[in-house]
Design an enzyme around this catalytic site. Sequence first.
Site: not given
Ligand code: NAD
Length: 516
Positions: A247, A250, A252, A269, A303
């Site tokens: 995700g 922020k 993460g 990630e 990502c």
């Molecule tokens: P997001 O951070 O909004 O959400 C990701 C997941 O985290 C969701 O399931 C969400 O419900 C959960 N989440 C949110 N806050 C949390 C918390 N405080 N505690 C635990 N879980 C929580 O991200 P998104 O908008 O779904 O995805 C896009 C982001 O993900 C982009 O920044 C992208 O670069 C990144 N991403 C990274 C990779 C990688 O392999 N590096 C792959 C795909 C996406």
Amino acid sequence: MSTDLNSLRKDILRDLELNSVNSGVYSNGWVAKPSGKRVTSISPIDGRAIATVITGSKKDYERVVGRSEAAYEEWVALTPPQRGELIRLIGNELRIQKSKLGRIVSLETGKTKVEGEGEIQEMIDIADFAVGLSRQLHGLQMASERFEHRMYEQYLPLGVIGVITSFNFPSSVWSWNSFIAAVVGDTVIWKPSSKALLTAISVMKIITKVVKEYNYPEIFSLITGGGFEIGNLLSADPRVKLISFTGSVKSGRIVSETVARRFGKTILELGGNNGSIVTSKANIELSLKGVAFGALATAGQRCTTTRRLIVDEGIYNKFLPRLKDIYRKVKVGNPLEEGVLVGPLIDGDAVSNFLGAIERAKKEGGKVLVGGKAVKVKGLEGGFYVEPTIIEMPKVTPITCEETFAPILYVFKYRTLEEAIKIHNSVPQGLSSSIFTTDLREEERFLSALGSDCGLANVNTATAGAEIGGAFGGEKDTGGGRESGSDAWKNYTRRQTVTINWGKDIPLAQGVRFEV
Ligand code: NAD
């Protein structure tokens, strides 16, 4: 158009046995009435509802963890090749269900048809990889300094692990983690993104049918719900030995701090802000295709999307007009329609973020060369479409150091390769990178210790589009995690160093004497 989409919606729901209201919790079967909030999944293609999911609560969470712990006891008693056999059967079923699953990915996240199916192909690929891995999990043996002693390392399962996924790879990221974790012996609790709930439910329906049919322990569970509720319960729970989190930086950061407080393990990630360098020695045709794919695929919501382009000033005036031309011609619209390469953004907030980033870039000296606006697509007025955008930047500025999850490409000119690498490495994130050149020295400089600072470095290919065979992940704010291929499987295990004395005496290391 919208009529077609309506009938497609019905077909997809029927094919995947989804209802208008669905349970969002699977734990040895679907929980009939979970006690969390109701969330309606919206298709970004037309902004209309697909179906509703009843998500999980703390009470459901307790049940899921308890049953996952119980399944672990049974699962760990099987040999790794026996575990691999389940993944082989799952891979077979995914082959059969590929197009059905691909369609829900497209409908729910707005990916093009080929990208939706590509997502499922990636699940099949990692299943194959995990099956092979199940027969070659290994450790090192070291020479012991003590007579008649043997020392070696073994990798043991962790137990229950949590996989929290993002919306943009709504099923493949789960499988990268789960199939590998399963063959090493872990059981997996999945918390998917609330923006891709139906994809997660559909995947679980297909996978758990195989688990049941062949009488395996229920090693895969699902609990939907918000990040701050369910995500936080998982992160704070010492029974969950590892959190693999995909995700934003922020979210993460919060997860990382919460898990670290209990000395749990994480695979992080997180966001990327990926750059491509195009040198004066590049093959221009190849570079144009690579940059366009990297920057525009999945509407800039990967990502690994190319967000920054760093071009040699000697070829800038030749390269940019050609790239602008591609941007003007690329078809934006219904991602399920033939010929459309750029679908919608995930939701209205994403469109606002896109527009906000453009305004900030302008204030920071950027000049919009192409695009810059939100778009209404005929017949899909409720969808979340934007123009693919190129912004020329005079230098690195705060907005260019941020990841905006949309098709915005910031372009910079450079004089020397050292300067290009400096611009490239100047952002906090460190996921993917690429250089387009036919010059061996330039390529090697980019791949040297003083070159790209990212987890992924590509030569003459895009920052996006990784294969499953390599370890995937990034440095700096991207979190340092590695998953998928290579030896990333070790992250799902605990390493144990074993010393065996098979002699009749007990000699001590370092020549220490302890006569009793
Ligand atoms: P997001 O951070 O909004 O959400 C990701 C997941 O985290 C969701 O399931 C969400 O419900 C959960 N989440 C949110 N806050 C949390 C918390 N405080 N505690 C635990 N879980 C929580 O991200 P998104 O908008 O779904 O995805 C896009 C982001 O993900 C982009 O920044 C992208 O670069 C990144 N991403 C990274 C990779 C990688 O392999 N590096 C792959 C795909 C996406």
